[in-house]
Design a protein around this motif. Structure first.
Motif, PDB file in Angstrom:
ATOM      1  N   GLY A  47       0.810  -1.212   0.000  1.00 17.67           N
ATOM      2  CA  GLY A  47       0.000   0.000   0.000  1.00 17.67           C
ATOM      3  C   GLY A  47       0.840   1.256   0.000  1.00 17.67           C
ATOM      4  N   ILE A  48       1.907   1.271   0.799  1.00 18.32           N
ATOM      5  CA  ILE A  48       2.805   2.429   0.818  1.00 18.32           C
ATOM      6  C   ILE A  48       3.508   2.584  -0.521  1.00 18.32           C
ATOM      7  CG2 ILE A  48       4.877   3.375   1.891  1.00 18.32           C
ATOM      8  CD1 ILE A  48       4.013   2.013   4.486  1.00 18.32           C
ATOM      9  N   PHE A  49       3.941   1.462  -1.081  1.00 16.62           N
ATOM     10  CA  PHE A  49       4.607   1.498  -2.388  1.00 16.62           C
ATOM     11  C   PHE A  49       3.673   2.078  -3.454  1.00 16.62           C
ATOM     12  CE2 PHE A  49       5.784  -0.396  -6.456  1.00 16.62           C
ATOM     13  CZ  PHE A  49       7.146  -0.153  -6.508  1.00 16.62           C
ATOM     14  N   ALA A  50       2.399   1.661  -3.446  1.00 20.80           N
ATOM     15  CA  ALA A  50       1.443   2.166  -4.437  1.00 20.80           C
ATOM     16  C   ALA A  50       1.132   3.635  -4.219  1.00 20.80           C
ATOM     17  CB  ALA A  50       0.162   1.335  -4.374  1.00 20.80           C
ATOM     18  N   ALA A  51       1.045   4.061  -2.945  1.00 17.29           N
ATOM     19  CA  ALA A  51       0.717   5.461  -2.656  1.00 17.29           C
ATOM     20  C   ALA A  51       1.830   6.397  -3.110  1.00 17.29           C
ATOM     21  CB  ALA A  51       0.464   5.633  -1.162  1.00 17.29           C
ATOM     22  N   ARG A  52       3.072   5.968  -2.952  1.00 18.18           N
ATOM     23  CA  ARG A  52       4.204   6.819  -3.357  1.00 18.18           C
ATOM     24  C   ARG A  52       4.320   6.893  -4.875  1.00 18.18           C
ATOM     25  NH1 ARG A  52       9.572   5.397  -0.150  1.00 18.18           N
ATOM     26  NH2 ARG A  52      10.210   7.237  -1.386  1.00 18.18           N
ATOM     27  N   ARG A  53       3.677   5.975  -5.573  1.00 15.09           N
ATOM     28  CA  ARG A  53       3.707   5.961  -7.041  1.00 15.09           C
ATOM     29  C   ARG A  53       2.285   6.078  -7.593  1.00 15.09           C
ATOM     30  NH1 ARG A  53       7.480   3.447  -4.600  1.00 15.09           N
ATOM     31  NH2 ARG A  53       9.622   3.324  -5.402  1.00 15.09           N
ATOM     32  N   ARG A  54       1.525   6.948  -7.009  1.00 20.80           N
ATOM     33  CA  ARG A  54       0.115   7.114  -7.363  1.00 20.80           C
ATOM     34  C   ARG A  54      -0.049   7.453  -8.833  1.00 20.80           C
ATOM     35  NH1 ARG A  54      -3.855  11.725  -4.755  1.00 20.80           N
ATOM     36  NH2 ARG A  54      -5.804  11.022  -5.732  1.00 20.80           N
ATOM     37  N   GLY A  55      -0.923   6.682  -9.496  1.00 23.84           N
ATOM     38  CA  GLY A  55      -1.226   6.925 -10.889  1.00 23.84           C
ATOM     39  C   GLY A  55      -0.326   6.210 -11.866  1.00 23.84           C
ATOM     40  N   THR A  56       0.736   5.569 -11.393  1.00 25.97           N
ATOM     41  CA  THR A  56       1.650   4.857 -12.285  1.00 25.97           C
ATOM     42  C   THR A  56       1.133   3.445 -12.554  1.00 25.97           C
ATOM     43  OG1 THR A  56       2.998   4.032 -10.455  1.00 25.97           O
ATOM     44  CG2 THR A  56       3.567   6.198 -11.349  1.00 25.97           C
ATOM     45  N   GLN A 105      -7.037  -6.116   1.578  1.00 30.42           N
ATOM     46  CA  GLN A 105      -7.716  -4.977   2.182  1.00 30.42           C
ATOM     47  C   GLN A 105      -6.722  -4.040   2.866  1.00 30.42           C
ATOM     48  OE1 GLN A 105     -10.352  -6.005   5.390  1.00 30.42           O
ATOM     49  NE2 GLN A 105      -9.086  -7.727   6.083  1.00 30.42           N
ATOM     50  N   TYR A 106      -5.637  -4.589   3.394  1.00 32.43           N
ATOM     51  CA  TYR A 106      -4.623  -3.746   4.024  1.00 32.43           C
ATOM     52  C   TYR A 106      -3.901  -2.906   2.983  1.00 32.43           C
ATOM     53  CZ  TYR A 106      -5.314  -6.141   8.430  1.00 32.43           C
ATOM     54  OH  TYR A 106      -5.872  -6.619   9.581  1.00 32.43           O
ATOM     55  N   ALA A 107      -3.687  -3.460   1.813  1.00 33.01           N
ATOM     56  CA  ALA A 107      -3.053  -2.688   0.744  1.00 33.01           C
ATOM     57  C   ALA A 107      -3.921  -1.503   0.343  1.00 33.01           C
ATOM     58  CB  ALA A 107      -2.783  -3.594  -0.454  1.00 33.01           C
ATOM     59  N   ARG A 108      -5.223  -1.730   0.212  1.00 33.28           N
ATOM     60  CA  ARG A 108      -6.115  -0.640  -0.185  1.00 33.28           C
ATOM     61  C   ARG A 108      -6.268   0.399   0.931  1.00 33.28           C
ATOM     62  NH1 ARG A 108      -9.223  -5.003  -1.777  1.00 33.28           N
ATOM     63  NH2 ARG A 108     -10.851  -4.470  -0.269  1.00 33.28           N
ATOM     64  N   PHE A 109      -6.418  -0.068   2.171  1.00 34.32           N
ATOM     65  CA  PHE A 109      -6.562   0.861   3.283  1.00 34.32           C
ATOM     66  C   PHE A 109      -5.306   1.702   3.470  1.00 34.32           C
ATOM     67  CE2 PHE A 109     -10.306  -1.444   4.798  1.00 34.32           C
ATOM     68  CZ  PHE A 109     -11.051  -0.411   5.337  1.00 34.32           C
ATOM     69  N   SER A 110      -4.150   1.045   3.483  1.00 33.06           N
ATOM     70  CA  SER A 110      -2.903   1.772   3.712  1.00 33.06           C
ATOM     71  C   SER A 110      -2.588   2.703   2.550  1.00 33.06           C
ATOM     72  CB  SER A 110      -1.754   0.780   3.940  1.00 33.06           C
ATOM     73  OG  SER A 110      -1.594  -0.078   2.818  1.00 33.06           O
TER      74      SER A 110
END
Length: 331
Positions: free
Chosen positions: A133-142, A212-217
């Motif tokens: 989740g943190i990895f996806a948030a730091r690369r939002r939209g990629t 669900q933790y990936a989406r929440f985080s």
């Protein structure tokens, strides 16, 4: 802070008392007669059924039965049931119809297996879900962000029991990539056999719950990274990993703690599908067996223990809020 903890503990005890009353009423005054569950009419004469009701204490007033039942939590009891006489050591919540043993001690003997599955699985899904989740948030939209979200939605659409069953059939029995699953005591059988028997169950719980933790985080981290204090930290020249770890993560992890505490409590109450599929003799499997055999004392004790886990988890989560996020104020 101290006053809040005391109030939460009192509220938790009151909830458990209410649950114990409902459990006692449902299982001992519900549609099923405990005496018939122990000995069906096809095999018992009316006189023997009356004797069983007397030995089980069902002919006594309901308040007296409840007090005697709950007194097993604080002292040992002598129980006579179905022609057997048992000294049920503290804590005692009745005697199993099937095994003729204290239901609490029977479930307690199976608790290490359930705890091992729950703890290992919780560590796996927390690490996988939080970091993805943190990895996806730091690369939002990629593309990486979209791939993580799509994968989590796809895995979440698959029923867990089907995912675990396919993993067992193909990875254990088919390809032999994992050793035969099951619980082995790390103290008696060694740590390698312990980890080998639970590695696949931990992995399956980690994959299934991490979605669900990936989406929440991810969502919480995206909101945290857009906060003013994060932009201020970046403007001061702090490195990005320091900004994420020390500032954004602490705020983003608060909603994750909520679902983690409850999920861990539910796992402690019994990882039913995991234990059934992977052949782990834990509390969940004992509860399922009790339901199939209409073992009312075992079912009632299992329900009370599960409720206690959930209540304690709620209290711990509420207290952790103030530790993780200083913005949270407990009245």
């Amino acid at each position: 802070m101290f006053g809040y903890i005391v109030r939460r503990l009192i509220a938790g005890v009151l909830v458990l008392i209410a649950v114990s009353m409902m459990v006692f009423a449902i299982f001992f005054y519900g549609p099923n007669d405990p005496a018939l569950a122990y000995c069906p009419e096809s095999r018992c004469t009316p006189q023997r059924l009356d004797n069983l009701r007397h030995n089980l204490g069902l002919d006594r007033p309901a308040p007296q039965q409840y007090v005697e039942y709950m007194s097993g939590l604080v002292k040992s009891r002598h129980i006579e049931s179905g022609g057997i006489s048992i000294d049920c050591n503290w804590p005692c919540l009745g005697v199993s119809f099937k095994y003729r043993v204290s239901v609490f001690h029977y479930l307690w003997d199976r608790f290490p297996a359930t705890f091992s599955v729950a703890a290992g699985g919780a560590i796996c899904f927390l690490i996988i879900g939080l970091f993805s989740g943190i990895f996806a948030a730091r690369r939002r939209g990629t593309m990486a962000d979209k791939a993580i979200v799509s994968t989590s939605l796809f895995i979440n659409a698959i029923p867990y029991y089907l995912l675990a069953l396919l993993a067992y059939l193909y990875l254990v029995q088919g390809l032999g990539l994992f050793p035969e699953t099951g619980y082995h005591s790390p103290f008696k059988d060694g740590p390698f056999k312990f980890v080998g028997g639970l590695a696949l169950p931990w992995l399956m719980l980690g994959i299934a719950y991490s979605t669900q933790y990936a989406r929440f985080s991810r969502g919480a981290m995206v909101d945290a990274l857009n906060e003013d204090y994060v932009r201020t930290a970046r403007a001061k020249g702090l490195m990005e990993r320091v900004v994420v770890r020390r500032h954004a993560l602490r705020a983003a992890i608060v909603p994750v703690v909520t679902i983690f505490g409850l999920d861990f409590a539910y796992l402690l109450a019994g990882t039913l599908f995991t234990e059934k599929i992977f052949g782990i003799q834990g509390m969940g499997l004992a509860g399922l067996d009790a339901v199939q055999r209409t073992d009312l004392p075992m079912i009632s004790a299992y329900t009370l223990i599960s409720a206690a886990f959930i209540v304690v988890a709620n209290i711990v989560v509420d207290i952790l809020y103030s530790v993780i996020d200083p913005r949270v104020r407990l009245a």
